[in-house]
Each structure stands twice: as C-alpha cells, then as structure tokens.
Design a protein around this motif. Structure first.
Motif, mmCIF file in Angstrom:
data_model
loop_
_atom_site.group_PDB
_atom_site.id
_atom_site.type_symbol
_atom_site.label_atom_id
_atom_site.label_comp_id
_atom_site.label_asym_id
_atom_site.label_seq_id
_atom_site.Cartn_x
_atom_site.Cartn_y
_atom_site.Cartn_z
ATOM 1 N N TYR A 11 35.284 -13.328 -4.540
ATOM 2 C CA TYR A 11 35.139 -12.830 -5.906
ATOM 3 C C TYR A 11 35.593 -11.368 -6.009
ATOM 4 O O TYR A 11 36.260 -10.985 -6.974
ATOM 5 N N GLU A 14 39.185 -11.299 -6.295
ATOM 6 C CA GLU A 14 39.571 -11.677 -7.663
ATOM 7 C C GLU A 14 39.430 -10.471 -8.598
ATOM 8 O O GLU A 14 40.309 -10.198 -9.415
ATOM 9 N N SER A 17 42.274 -8.054 -8.130
ATOM 10 C CA SER A 17 43.591 -8.687 -8.191
ATOM 11 C C SER A 17 44.604 -7.920 -9.042
ATOM 12 O O SER A 17 45.806 -8.110 -8.890
#
Length: 125
Positions: A11, A14, A17
C-alpha cells in the motif's frame, strides 16, 4: 520462491506511485522503499516514514510529522525520516506533495559533497 510483500508495504508503494515504480525490500525487521534506486521511505513498527533532510524538515514539522527515533546502545538516535500527515495516507494524490519532498531529500543525499579547495595561498604579499 520470493516471499510475498507485506500488505502495508504494498500500500505504501501505491501511495508513492506518483514518483514512479517503487520497490519495497525487507530491511532490519521493517521495509525500505526506493524509487530509481534511491531510498525515499521506510516502514518500521507498522508506520510509514518518508525521507527528509535539514532543508525539508521544517515543512514536515509544521505539518505535525513525527521523526524516526530509535534506541541503540542506550542512546536515542534520530534518522532523517518523518511520518507524513495522516490524511496523506488516504490516497496517492494526497501523498504526492510529501512524496516529492522525500524524493527531493533522496536526490540531495545522492549528490556528491563538494571537496574543499586546497592549494594556493589567498594572502597578498
């Protein structure tokens, strides 16, 4: 067979990102997160800490960030990593400004230090 990545580390990648592809690696019982070979974050004690430096630290502290502090050989040690604001953990878009600051600190850390100039005298005479 590769060990699966921790869900929180996944996570965190993410969330970061917006900087580009992230790589999470096991490190000292936690995780190190890098982008383009530069460490931009660590996860310790189930907490995400992003890279900071003397130049960016005031922005982190103004946002209520907590520094990465640990004890070693009876002494408190502080590394240049801080927690992002809680709302930044909600989405990559909210994390992006903090992720960029972390990348800025990582890039600065990567730059070679200037060597002092040695040699000729500056005295007039």
């Amino acid at each position: 067979m590769a060990k699966p990545i921790d869900p929180f580390a996944s996570y965190a990648c993410e969330l970061l990102s917006g900087l580009g592809p992230c790589v999470a690696r096991r490190m000292f019982g936690g995780w190190g997160i890098s982008v383009d070979g530069m460490n931009v974050a660590i996860i310790a004690w189930d907490t995400l800490f992003l890279k900071t430096n003397a130049e960016t630290e005031p922005q982190w502290l103004a946002a209520g960030a907590q520094p990465f502090v640990f004890e070693a050989k009876g002494k408190r040690m502080k590394l240049n990593y801080h927690t992002p604001p809680a709302e930044a953990l909600e989405s990559p878009a909210l994390m992006l400004p903090w992720a960029r600051l972390a990348l800025q600190a990582a890039v600065s850390a990567r730059k070679p230090q200037r060597k002092p100039v040695t040699g000729g005298s500056t005295r007039k005479g």
